[in-house]
Design an enzyme around this catalytic site. Structure first.
Site, PDB file in Angstrom:
ATOM      1  N   GLU A  11      39.004  41.786  56.623  1.00 38.31           N
ATOM      2  CA  GLU A  11      38.962  40.613  55.749  1.00 38.31           C
ATOM      3  C   GLU A  11      40.370  40.175  55.358  1.00 38.31           C
ATOM      4  OE1 GLU A  11      37.759  38.229  54.170  1.00 38.31           O
ATOM      5  OE2 GLU A  11      35.571  38.388  54.006  1.00 38.31           O
ATOM      6  N   ARG A  25      32.190  43.627  42.371  1.00 42.42           N
ATOM      7  CA  ARG A  25      33.579  43.856  42.757  1.00 42.42           C
ATOM      8  C   ARG A  25      34.230  42.509  43.003  1.00 42.42           C
ATOM      9  NH1 ARG A  25      34.646  42.641  48.029  1.00 42.42           N
ATOM     10  NH2 ARG A  25      33.148  43.127  49.680  1.00 42.42           N
ATOM     11  N   ASN A  72      36.228  39.714  45.204  1.00 40.87           N
ATOM     12  CA  ASN A  72      35.948  39.327  46.591  1.00 40.87           C
ATOM     13  C   ASN A  72      36.690  38.043  46.929  1.00 40.87           C
ATOM     14  OD1 ASN A  72      34.472  39.824  49.061  1.00 40.87           O
ATOM     15  ND2 ASN A  72      33.345  37.943  48.606  1.00 40.87           N
ATOM     16  N   ASN A  79      33.126  33.364  47.928  1.00 39.96           N
ATOM     17  CA  ASN A  79      34.027  33.477  49.074  1.00 39.96           C
ATOM     18  C   ASN A  79      34.913  32.242  49.144  1.00 39.96           C
ATOM     19  OD1 ASN A  79      34.315  35.746  50.940  1.00 39.96           O
ATOM     20  ND2 ASN A  79      32.079  35.690  51.071  1.00 39.96           N
ATOM     21  N   ASP A 115      31.981  32.360  54.986  1.00 37.94           N
ATOM     22  CA  ASP A 115      32.815  33.441  54.462  1.00 37.94           C
ATOM     23  C   ASP A 115      34.202  32.867  54.160  1.00 37.94           C
ATOM     24  OD1 ASP A 115      33.850  36.003  53.829  1.00 37.94           O
ATOM     25  OD2 ASP A 115      32.540  36.945  55.290  1.00 37.94           O
TER      26      ASP A 115
END
Length: 313
Positions: free
Chosen positions: A40, A123, A125, A171, A220
């Site tokens: 990522e 969490r 991101n 995202n 994403d």
């Protein structure tokens, strides 16, 4: 995003790729071996002439030198969600729920912010920095189910501001060429949103920029090019897409890994692009998952990226 299954693979040649529905001169090139559990957040650093990227579940930070192809990795104490550079030197990273300043030589991590101390099931991101040096980051529900996540802005003075709520998995984000539009994804619902972004960092006029149709994966990571087009990676769709500023799709580029996660322009002329991918959801025949790919310049159709902003804190 985090899902159920994980898979790791040894290095395989490009000859083992699945067939692609793209022109031969657009075939993505593997820069690394496959196997990153959740690759990522690629970051181009002119200073280091390298792309930095993370393996979230592998708890590693990676570096790939564009010129010398040198690779280096650092182990992290917990899952590492993203990395951006600081104007004062070094980097900013998030380790699970906490934002840290990072130096690599010598290696040190200094915690500086924790937007969601009261949400152990979430969490951090994905993150980007806007033209004024402010850090934008979202969170996600680790179970990928509840709308407990939010979008935050962290200012150079390290103050944390809640900017939007009611997400399952945030995202993006990305910014238009003039810095007046923020793009931000709700991966769970397959929606890319656009907001008007004011000079003071406030948001308004939230609207749907595009909604992914069934069968093409989920939105994403994303980035904006110098022509103001938005590029979005498709998690589970094995592709990246470019969109015009009005939300119309321009074109797709297929990749030989189903779970493409993020992308960035790179190189001194910002005329190259790398794409991260994940191996956590092993699919039969998907032998290149978890690879860092480069898209050949022909595939970019002449588009170039915008300079990468650094956190001013």
């Amino acid at each position: 995003m985090i899902t159920r299954r994980q898979g790791l693979f040894s290095g395989l040649s490009l000859a083992a790729m699945l067939p692609l529905t793209v022109l031969a001169d657009e075939t993505p090139v593997a820069l690394t071996k496959p196997g990153a559990i959740l690759g990522e957040g690629p970051l181009w650093s002119p200073k280091y002439q390298s792309v930095f990227w993370v393996d979230i579940l592998g708890k590693k930070l990676h570096r790939y030198g564009l010129a010398d192809r040198a690779q280096q990795s650092w182990d992290m104490p917990d899952i590492i969600n993203w990395i951006v550079e600081r104007e004062k030197g070094g980097f900013v990273v998030s380790i699970r729920q906490t934002v840290h300043f990072l130096t690599l030589d010598p290696f040190s991590l200094t915690p500086v912010a924790q937007p969601e101390k009261d949400k152990p099931g979430n969490r951090l991101n994905d993150a980007k920095v806007d033209a004024r040096g402010r850090l934008w980051t979202g969170t996600m529900d680790l179970a990928f189910k509840d709308r407990t996540a939010a979008l935050y802005r962290i200012d150079p003075d390290l103050s944390v501001h809640t900017m939007d709520t009611d997400y399952v998995c945030t995202n993006g984000p990305a910014f238009s060429r003039d810095g007046k539009i923020l793009y931000h994804n709700e991966t769970h619902d397959g929606i890319v949103y656009a907001f008007d972004l004011a000079a003071d960092g406030s948001l308004s006029n939230k609207r749907v920029f595009t909604k992914f149709e069934a069968g093409v994966g989920l939105p994403d990571g994303c980035t904006v090019d110098a022509d103001d087009g938005l590029w979005v990676s498709h998690y589970g769709g094995g592709r990246i897409s470019r969109y015009f500023p009005d939300g119309r799709k321009d074109f797709d580029i297929m990749l030989p890994a189903q779970c493409t996660t993020s992308l960035t322009f790179c190189g001194n002329d910002l005329d190259r692009m790398v794409v991260t991918s994940a191996a956590q959801e092993h699919r039969p025949g998907d032998v290149m998952e978890g690879t860092l790919f480069e898209i050949p310049k022909s595939g970019l159709r002449g588009h170039k990226g915008l300079p990468v902003n650094k956190f001013a804190g």
